[in-house]
Design a protein around this motif. Structure first.
Motif, PDB file in Angstrom:
ATOM      1  N   LEU A  50       0.409  -1.310  -0.056  1.00 33.88           N
ATOM      2  CA  LEU A  50      -0.036  -0.432   0.128  1.00 33.88           C
ATOM      3  C   LEU A  50       0.674   1.386   0.164  1.00 33.88           C
ATOM      4  N   ALA A  51       2.395   1.039  -0.347  1.00 31.21           N
ATOM      5  CA  ALA A  51       3.255   2.278  -0.611  1.00 31.21           C
ATOM      6  C   ALA A  51       3.130   2.804  -1.619  1.00 31.21           C
ATOM      7  N   ASP A  52       3.700   4.426  -1.527  1.00 31.22           N
ATOM      8  CA  ASP A  52       3.276   5.214  -2.115  1.00 31.22           C
ATOM      9  C   ASP A  52       4.654   5.562  -2.435  1.00 31.22           C
ATOM     10  N   LEU A  53       5.958   5.020  -1.399  1.00 33.94           N
ATOM     11  CA  LEU A  53       7.248   4.567  -2.030  1.00 33.94           C
ATOM     12  C   LEU A  53       7.709   3.725  -1.920  1.00 33.94           C
ATOM     13  N   ALA A  54       8.354   2.800  -2.419  1.00 38.50           N
ATOM     14  CA  ALA A  54       9.559   1.563  -2.043  1.00 38.50           C
ATOM     15  C   ALA A  54      10.715   1.800  -2.272  1.00 38.50           C
ATOM     16  N   VAL A  55      11.762   1.321  -1.624  1.00 34.03           N
ATOM     17  CA  VAL A  55      13.550   1.521  -2.207  1.00 34.03           C
ATOM     18  C   VAL A  55      13.435  -0.155  -1.811  1.00 34.03           C
ATOM     19  N   SER A  56      14.633  -0.269  -2.496  1.00 40.45           N
ATOM     20  CA  SER A  56      15.527  -1.138  -2.651  1.00 40.45           C
ATOM     21  C   SER A  56      16.408  -1.028  -2.882  1.00 40.45           C
ATOM     22  N   ILE A  57      17.375  -2.607  -2.136  1.00 43.28           N
ATOM     23  CA  ILE A  57      18.771  -2.509  -1.921  1.00 43.28           C
ATOM     24  C   ILE A  57      19.193  -4.210  -2.461  1.00 43.28           C
ATOM     25  N   THR A  58      19.928  -3.856  -3.543  1.00 45.37           N
ATOM     26  CA  THR A  58      20.461  -5.422  -3.956  1.00 45.37           C
ATOM     27  C   THR A  58      22.305  -5.182  -4.359  1.00 45.37           C
ATOM     28  N   GLY A  59      23.104  -5.680  -2.956  1.00 46.73           N
ATOM     29  CA  GLY A  59      24.765  -5.889  -3.375  1.00 46.73           C
ATOM     30  C   GLY A  59      24.932  -7.170  -2.911  1.00 46.73           C
ATOM     31  N   PRO A  64      32.591  -6.538  -7.579  1.00 37.87           N
ATOM     32  CA  PRO A  64      33.349  -6.746  -6.330  1.00 37.87           C
ATOM     33  C   PRO A  64      32.552  -6.145  -4.979  1.00 37.87           C
ATOM     34  N   VAL A  65      33.091  -7.385  -3.921  1.00 41.32           N
ATOM     35  CA  VAL A  65      32.082  -6.696  -2.731  1.00 41.32           C
ATOM     36  C   VAL A  65      32.289  -5.389  -2.719  1.00 41.32           C
ATOM     37  N   GLY A  66      30.963  -4.713  -2.478  1.00 41.95           N
ATOM     38  CA  GLY A  66      30.481  -4.090  -2.092  1.00 41.95           C
ATOM     39  C   GLY A  66      29.631  -2.826  -2.694  1.00 41.95           C
ATOM     40  N   LEU A  67      30.068  -3.257  -3.998  1.00 42.44           N
ATOM     41  CA  LEU A  67      28.810  -3.095  -4.779  1.00 42.44           C
ATOM     42  C   LEU A  67      27.455  -2.766  -4.287  1.00 42.44           C
ATOM     43  N   HIS A  75      17.536   5.494  -9.642  1.00 44.41           N
ATOM     44  CA  HIS A  75      18.408   4.226  -8.922  1.00 44.41           C
ATOM     45  C   HIS A  75      19.599   5.530  -8.477  1.00 44.41           C
ATOM     46  N   ARG A  76      20.206   3.936  -7.764  1.00 48.31           N
ATOM     47  CA  ARG A  76      21.591   4.690  -7.666  1.00 48.31           C
ATOM     48  C   ARG A  76      23.225   3.493  -7.479  1.00 48.31           C
ATOM     49  N   ARG A  77      24.525   3.570  -8.137  1.00 48.06           N
ATOM     50  CA  ARG A  77      25.252   3.087  -8.111  1.00 48.06           C
ATOM     51  C   ARG A  77      26.099   2.849  -6.910  1.00 48.06           C
ATOM     52  N   HIS A  78      26.449   2.369  -6.262  1.00 49.30           N
ATOM     53  CA  HIS A  78      27.180   2.588  -4.589  1.00 49.30           C
ATOM     54  C   HIS A  78      28.581   1.221  -4.763  1.00 49.30           C
ATOM     55  N   VAL A  79      29.972   1.913  -4.898  1.00 53.99           N
ATOM     56  CA  VAL A  79      30.604   0.447  -4.208  1.00 53.99           C
ATOM     57  C   VAL A  79      31.116   1.401  -2.960  1.00 53.99           C
ATOM     58  N   PHE A  80      30.560   1.123  -2.088  1.00 53.99           N
ATOM     59  CA  PHE A  80      31.665   0.730  -0.250  1.00 53.99           C
ATOM     60  C   PHE A  80      32.834  -0.089  -0.312  1.00 53.99           C
ATOM     61  N   PRO A  81      33.761   0.536   0.417  1.00 55.62           N
ATOM     62  CA  PRO A  81      34.557   0.732   1.254  1.00 55.62           C
ATOM     63  C   PRO A  81      34.837  -0.576   2.958  1.00 55.62           C
ATOM     64  N   GLY A  82      35.196  -1.007   2.231  1.00 55.44           N
ATOM     65  CA  GLY A  82      34.733  -1.785   4.180  1.00 55.44           C
ATOM     66  C   GLY A  82      34.754  -3.124   4.381  1.00 55.44           C
ATOM     67  N   ASP A  83      34.221  -3.988   5.259  1.00 54.01           N
ATOM     68  CA  ASP A  83      34.173  -5.555   5.724  1.00 54.01           C
ATOM     69  C   ASP A  83      31.929  -5.462   6.122  1.00 54.01           C
ATOM     70  N   ARG A  84      31.947  -6.732   5.588  1.00 57.52           N
ATOM     71  CA  ARG A  84      30.274  -6.848   5.450  1.00 57.52           C
ATOM     72  C   ARG A  84      29.665  -5.510   6.095  1.00 57.52           C
ATOM     73  N   GLN A  85      30.003  -5.369   7.714  1.00 58.53           N
ATOM     74  CA  GLN A  85      29.023  -4.587   8.303  1.00 58.53           C
ATOM     75  C   GLN A  85      29.112  -3.090   8.125  1.00 58.53           C
ATOM     76  N   ALA A  86      30.495  -2.637   7.478  1.00 59.17           N
ATOM     77  CA  ALA A  86      30.632  -1.326   7.133  1.00 59.17           C
ATOM     78  C   ALA A  86      29.579  -1.246   5.679  1.00 59.17           C
ATOM     79  N   VAL A  87      29.792  -2.458   4.799  1.00 59.96           N
ATOM     80  CA  VAL A  87      28.678  -2.198   3.439  1.00 59.96           C
ATOM     81  C   VAL A  87      27.110  -2.027   4.023  1.00 59.96           C
ATOM     82  N   ARG A  88      26.593  -2.317   5.140  1.00 63.49           N
ATOM     83  CA  ARG A  88      25.646  -2.745   5.121  1.00 63.49           C
ATOM     84  C   ARG A  88      24.862  -1.248   5.401  1.00 63.49           C
ATOM     85  N   ALA A  89      25.942  -0.910   6.653  1.00 60.00           N
ATOM     86  CA  ALA A  89      25.295   0.820   7.096  1.00 60.00           C
ATOM     87  C   ALA A  89      26.093   1.793   6.188  1.00 60.00           C
ATOM     88  N   GLN A  90      26.644   1.491   5.596  1.00 56.79           N
ATOM     89  CA  GLN A  90      26.667   2.258   3.928  1.00 56.79           C
ATOM     90  C   GLN A  90      25.679   2.587   3.488  1.00 56.79           C
TER      91      GLN A  90
END
Length: 163
Positions: free
Chosen positions: A95-104, A116-119, A133-148
């Protein structure tokens, strides 16, 4: 638990959505529900957050939000077209008006030479409107990528709510 900074951003997202009488859905893969968790960590969020989909597997992406299996096969789960299909599927199945998605690829495994890891790909769909849409390559470990990734999703929602 979300950081104070993420909670502050979530509060702003919720306030702006509330002011516009808009509902939000999340469709998450590599973050496993962390965006929905951050939004719902704020008291009173139930008047804005409609639902969250954790579509960690390819099968879940197909079954829960209607991402065509052929699209995942052709583009890969971590791709712009799949992120966009996840967001539009979130709109269609909520029932949402906005939906945000993440895959990486949060890592430490799962990377390829072209992914690569972080994509991370994010998309935000507006009911009856556009998909950004947006594309990022985040640095760091698993937790850092997820937080970013969570921070990027909240920022994307803020941008969509500014329109």
């Amino acid at each position: 638990m979300p950081t104070d900074s993420l909670i502050e951003t979530a509060e702003l997202v919720l306030s702006r959505a509330r002011d516009r009488s808009l509902k939000i859905a999340t469709v998450e893969s590599c973050t496993g529900g962390l965006v929905a968790g951050t939004l719902t960590a704020v008291a009173g969020s139930s008047d804005v957050v409609d639902r969250g989909f954790v579509t960690y597997s390819n099968q879940a992406k197909t079954e829960m939000v209607g991402v065509p299996a052929a699209l995942i096969e052709a583009e890969g789960a971590v791709s712009r077209p799949v992120a966009e299909a996840m967001a539009t599927g979130g709109i269609a199945r909520s029932l949402a008006d906005l939906a945000v998605s993440i895959t990486g690829i949060a890592g430490p495994g799962g990377a390829t030479p072209t992914k690569p890891v972080g994509l991370v790909y994010l998309a935000c769909a507006r009911r009856g409107g556009t998909v950004i849409h947006r594309r990022h390559v985040f640095p760091g470990d698993r937790q850092a990528v997820r937080a970013q990734s969570v921070a990027a999703a909240l920022d994307m929602l803020l941008d969509a709510l500014a329109d």
